[in-house]
Write an enzyme that holds these catalytic residues in place. Structure first.
Site: not given
Ligand SMILES: *Cc1c(COP(=O)(O)O)cnc(C)c1O
Length: 415
Positions: A190, A218, A249
């Protein structure tokens, strides 16, 4: 007196220490939906201003997508607001199982189990599948939630230098006496936005008889040709034993996470993972929204393709302007500043120019690695990025960092 004056004083001093070190975190209040343009309140409490959001994990721009919101409304209407139960008592609806099946198909695994968050998935998974006869071998830069999950597991812990395959192989050889070896990595890291070399990791795992764990929080939804994740990108679909990921996300941005992978390992989590057993079920409204997200991204790769185009464009704008960025292809694009105060000053000035970014510095990243982390979204249009780069150039000129390399920035500002 339970909370004594001495205790209060101690906490005051501790908090003052956090402030003095420049590490105090302030929250900014957003008065709008999550999107490319957001209304953000100034610290002074002045009227919210419209700024371009360059720091959300809203990779596919689905956080406020009308069809996702509509599906969530339907879920609310037909399955209610909450379940008032953990999954195994009376918290499992048909739609929870349906979402698990759809995630299994999307991730290319054998089975999936929902958790309240990916933090919870990581907290529960290791303890559920390993014991003191085993070893966990983790990349040194894995996410904090993995570090915590490993602490809760009785298996031996070891690490390898970030993305260093030679070092990983040494560790695999060293731990051949253990019953099971589990290699642990993030798919996309990240802070730097770099991808773990999963093709090489899987090859080493197969050579040295180890299992592979990937946290693809991610990546899920946009990395790889059809957005399935880092394993798709590296051509190792179906060869990762455990994947954890988040719905918070790219996959809608609400909340929820999962463990996905080999059927037996997922079943062990269903029987033993404590955050699954002892924390409330994911709310029906989120499950309904997530089902719509999977439907949208399975029907078309338009959003991930747009994100990819935005990423290429933004990386080129920053590079042409003379910023020092971390190379790569992910939609996390760190602008390196090295000095913590500089990162905070640049972020503050960019905010005044209508660009919302956050400075990252120790302990979130290593000392001397301070940066502004920009993140792209399919919700961005070209005009957003053109306006953003104009602001970056203005602020970069003010601090005289354009065209300067690492050594030159450090010579001027220190670390
Ligand atoms: C964001 C993130 C998490 C936490 O996800 P939540 O669902 O918000 O708990 C876990 N692991 C990684 C790698 C992440 O980036």
């Amino acid at each position: 007196m339970a909370f004594s004056q001495a205790a209060r004083d101690w906490y005051h001093r501790e908090l003052a220490g956090i402030r003095d070190a420049g590490l105090f975190k302030e929250e900014r209040f957003i008065h709008s939906l999550q999107d490319a343009d957001i209304e953000v309140e100034f610290p002074s409490g002045a009227k919210p201003a419209s700024v371009i959001n360059l720091c959300a994990n809203n990779y596919l721009g689905l956080s406020s997508h009308p069809e996702v919101i509509a599906a969530a409304h339907e879920g609310l209407r037909h399955r209610g607001y909450g379940m008032s139960s953990v999954r195994f008592i009376c918290g499992t609806q048909d739609i929870h199982r349906e979402l698990e099946r759809k995630l299994t198909a999307f991730l290319g695994t054998e089975d999936t189990l929902l958790f309240p968050s990916c933090m919870d998935a990581n907290a529960g998974v290791f303890e559920a599948v390993l014991n003191e006869q085993d070893v966990m071998i983790a990349d040194r830069l894995v996410h904090a939630s993995i570090v915590d999950g490993m602490r809760l597991c009785k298996a031996m812990q070891d690490t390898y230098k970030h993305a260093d395959m030679g070092h990983l192989e040494e560790k695999l050889v060293e731990h051949q006496d253990k019953r099971f070896r589990l290699i642990i990595t993030d798919g996309v890291f990240s802070m730097d936005g770099d991808l773990a070399p999963l093709d090489e990791i899987v090859a080493l795992a197969e050579k040295h008889n180890a299992m592979v764990f990937v946290d693809d929080s991610h990546a899920s939804g946009y990395i790889g040709k059809t957005g399935r994740g880092t394993h798709e990108h590296f051509g190792v679909l179906g060869r990762i034993d455990i994947i954890t990921t988040t719905l918070g996300k790219a996959l809608g941005g609400a909340s929820g996470g999962c463990v996905s992978g080999r059927a037996e390992l997922v079943e062990m989590c269903r029987q033993r993972a404590r955050p699954y057993l002892f924390s409330n079920t994911v709310a029906p409204v989120i499950v309904s929204g997530a089902l719509k997200v999977l439907e949208l991204i399975s029907a078309s790769t338009e959003r991930r393709d747009k994100l990819e185009a935005n990423t290429v464009y933004w990386r080129k704008l920053l590079t042409d302007a003379g910023f020092d960025i971390k190379k790569g292809s992910s939609s996390i694009v760190p602008v390196m500043l090295y000095n913590a105060k500089l990162a905070q000053d640049v972020a503050r000035d960019l905010f005044a120019e209508g660009i919302y970014v956050v400075g990252f510095f120790f302990p979130v990243v290593a000392k001397g690695q301070a940066r502004i982390r920009t993140q792209l979204s399919a919700a961005h249009e070209k005009h957003h990025l053109d306006r953003a780069i104009a602001a970056f150039i203005k602020v970069g000129t003010k601090y005289d960092i354009l065209g300067k390399n690492k050594a030159e920035i450090i010579a001027k500002y220190g670390t």
